[in-house]
Structure formats: C-alpha cells, structure tokens
Design a protein around this motif. Structure first.
Motif: not given
Length: 470
Positions: A220, A225, A227, A231-235, A237
C-alpha cells in the motif's frame, strides 16, 4: 556511452536458428556489428581478432560448454560483460554463472524487449567500469568531482570517502539500482540524497523505511490502492513509487523486507511495473531505486531470508560506507561542524574547543559512527554553561571504553623469554618495558597525560613523575 552502431557484439550458440533470431532483433534495435559463432572453441580467436564489446553465450553447447567459455573469458578479458542465455532455468546454474563473472542471465528464448534492454544495460556497465578504472589514477579531492555540491552535506577529507564520491558520480546518471551498505550511523541516507542530487533527475527523492513493514503495508505504501481495495479504501491513493516518478525511490533497511514484498520489489526492478492494490492493470515507473541496509545480506542469502535474484538486481552498483573509526581524520572536522550546528539549534554561542577533545575522539571507536558523534556533541553543548565546551560526555565514554582484557602472566601468548628476545633484540629490563608501554600510551593519547594515564590504569601524578624521571 557509444552509439549502438559502434558496438561489436558476439553471439555464441549451437542453435543456428536462435543465432539468426538474436541477430535480427539486435540489428532492428540499431546494433549493426553482430558476430555469430556456433562453437565455443572459436571464441578465443574471435576475441583476439575483434574489439568485442559484449558476449551473449549459450550454456548448453556440445564439446565446450558455455560455462567453460565463460571461465576463459573472465580470466582473459575481465572487463568484458557476458550475458548467459539458456533454456535451463535452474537458479543454482544462474548463481554459479554470476559467481564466475557473468554480468546477467536470461532464460531462453528471451523476450525481444528484455534482450535489447539487457544488452543496453551490459554495455552501460562496461562503459562505467572503464570510467572507474580511469578514476584510479585521479587525485582524490573534492576538486576532482564534477558535482561537488551534490556531496556538500557530507563532511570528509578521507580518501575512502572521496573514492565513494567519485564512484557515485560515475554511476549517478544511470538508471540501474544502487545498493548502499554500512553500519548504522555511517551516512547511508545522506549518500542516497547525494546520488539523487548528482543524477540530475528532475523528480523528487522519496524515502521509505522498510523496517517493520509487513507485505500489505509495504504494498500500500509503495504502490497505492484503488477505491474499494479494502474496507477503509474510500478513494484511490497513489503510492510512493508514483510520487518518485522521474526521481529516486530510496528504500532504507531493505534487509528486513518480507518474502512476498521481495517478490514485488524484484518485479519493479526487472519490469519497471507494479500493481496498485485492487487493480489488475499494471502501472509503469521511471523512478530510480536506491536501497540501503546495515544487515549482512550474504548471510541472509545463505539461510534463505533474502532472495538471490533480488540481491543480484540490487547489486548492479554497490557502495560500502566506511566506519567512522576507519576515517579518524574526519572526527575533528565533523565535531566542529556539529558544534556549530548545535550552537545554532540551542541558541548558544560557539564555545571554545579544548585541545583534549581531539585526543579523546582518537581513543574511542564510535560503534554508533557519525550519528553517535553527532549525539555526543549535542549533549556536550547542552551541558555547556560557560565559554568552553563541556567534555563530560566524552570523558565518560573514554573512561568507560573497553580496555584490553587483563591476563594472568601465564596467559600472555608469545611473551616468554624467547618471545621477549625476539621483540626487543635482547632480554629487556623492567625499565625498557615500562618505557615502551608509557610511550605507546602517550602517543595514543596525543601527548595528553590525563588520557594516557587512563589507558595505563595509573594516576596522572604517577605518569607525571615517570615522565619527569625520564
């Protein structure tokens, strides 16, 4: 580096079809002068009669094997790069070839782009070695550097460090990885920055400390990563590899990488490709990789904790930084620079430096290297209340420094009657033995009686009386 059409490349393979294929690929890439041979026994005469720049050599040939030919080439033409090509993908065979002196090892049939890239890198390596050989006759000083400003943060006058700087200048402009090794505190990160500065790369220097990173965090951090990748990959990056585009990616503590992370780094080095977490589409990078470790990677190769193929990739260019105790001439200049830095940071005036400091530095081996000296100077200046530098931290170190182990008379080796006669030329008197011991201590302490008495294990008054008696 010379133009492709100026290079002369020798292919040796008993497979005539393979020879024709290799020749076509390289001629299409601009390499005009291709010499081919199907018999390893012809190589010696070809090398004698032609100015060959590179040899590509099949391992499995009848009569005279590729390994036999490789051994002859490395003995007679040690600066000539050799790329081994074979259908045998056994790792032990690859390692054996590299140990003999092969520059690279390709599986047969090599993919077109990989073959051309391997040839280009090998010729670049050949030119670099020629440059390094020429460097051996140059005077070692900062004036001989083309970009001395790249090394301005590194204080030194020692030949060992200036040789490192010259090597760095020679390799800085290449795209090949650099591996920096050395004990903790020797300046690996500073040298990585110098490599980046000397390279002329327009992108950023991005630093990653790999110590303690498990594979998920490593991936990471470096690759980023998409989106929804977890679980916490909201966007989306971007990773640090992307941020290092056009620049340098410095991987510190590379010896601690997890096995899965080593595989991903190997792909990044070989293919210049990586996969962000959650993506099936690879991205490419032009970032240059510089890695560093204070760990003995050779021992980790033996126990399987570090991949051999990754090790050989990283070792394209290798810099080993000397210990501080191996360049004692730098101790005082470093101490003086750190005193000025500490004075500015602590808001104090620059104190007077007692002459005793230099002798103390020479009596201590600095296992923490430059970093330890830096910390000691800051501690000393923090304790300084007057106009003279407080030497308490240094005195404590010299006083507690490991002294030679005390032995019983019967345990001393080679100092029986015959040993003493061999040492002195005759059997010495007690006074002669005392004289040589006292003089050795005074020389080591640079004439400082306080430090010499500590080495001798006697009071300073005892030493003073001994000196006054002659």
């Amino acid at each position: 580096m010379r133009k492709p059409e100026e290079e002369s490349i020798l292919f040796v393979d008993d497979d005539i079809i393979a020879l024709s294929l290799y020749e076509t690929i390289l001629k299409n890439a601009g390499y005009e002068n291709i010499i081919v041979s199907s018999d390893g026994r012809e190589v010696a005469n070809i090398l004698r009669d032609n100015n060959v720049s590179l040899v590509l050599l099949d391992i499995n040939m009848p009569v005279m094997s590729g390994i036999e030919v490789l051994e002859n080439i490395t003995e007679g033409y040690p600066g000539l790069p050799v790329i081994m090509i074979t259908g045998d993908e056994d790792l032990q065979t690859a390692v054996r070839c590299m140990k003999i002196g092969a520059y690279n090892y390709l599986a047969k049939p090599p993919e077109k782009t990989r073959l051309v890239t391997a040839v280009s890198h090998a010729l670049e390596w050949r030119d670099l070695n020629s440059e390094l050989s020429a460097m051996g006759s140059r005077v070692l000083n900062r004036d001989s550097l083309e970009k001395p400003e790249a090394f301005s943060s590194m204080i030194t006058g020692s030949d060992s460090m200036l040789a490192v700087f010259q090597y760095v200048e020679a390799v800085a402009a290449t795209s090949r990885p650099v591996l920096i090794t050395g004990e903790s505190g020797t300046g690996k990160e500073l040298l990585a920055r110098a490599i980046h500065n000397a390279s002329g790369r327009q992108g950023a220097l991005v630093t990653v400390n790999a110590a303690g990173l498990d594979d998920a965090l490593f991936s990471d951090t470096l690759f980023g990563h998409k989106k929804g990748a977890f679980t916490d990959a909201g966007n989306d990056r971007p990773g640090l590899v992307e941020k290092a585009a056009g620049g340098t990616l410095f991987l510190d503590e590379i010896g601690d990488l997890a096995p899965a992370s080593q595989v991903k780094l190997l792909r990044l080095l070989q293919e210049k490709e990586y996969y962000p977490l959650g993506s099936d589409d690879p991205l490419t990078t032009d970032a240059r990789i510089v890695a560093a470790t204070c760990i003995n990677l050779s021992s980790r190769l033996e126990d399987g904790r570090f991949r051999r193929d990754l090790y050989f990739r990283l070792m394209a260019h290798h810099v080993s930084l000397p210990l501080l105790r191996e360049r004692r001439e730098d101790m005082m200049p470093l101490a003086e620079a750190f005193i000025k830095e500490a004075a500015e940071e602590l808001g104090k005036g620059i104190p007077r430096i007692p002459a005793e400091l230099e002798a103390m530095l020479n009596l201590y081996d600095f296992p923490g290297n430059v970093r330890e000296l830096h910390s000691l100077v800051f501690d000393a200046l923090s304790r300084t209340s007057g106009s003279t530098l407080n030497l308490t931290p240094f005195r404590d170190l010299v006083g507690n420094n490991d002294m030679p182990e005390t032995r019983e008379p019967g345990e001393v080796q080679n100092l029986d009657y015959d040993g003493l006669v061999n040492l002195f030329g005759h059997f010495p008197t007690v006074k002669e033995i005392n004289d040589i011991v006292f003089l050795a201590a005074l020389n080591k302490a640079d004439g400082n009686q306080s430090l010499a008495s500590r080495l001798l294990g006697v009071n300073q008054s005892t030493l003073s009386r001994r000196i006054s008696k002659g």
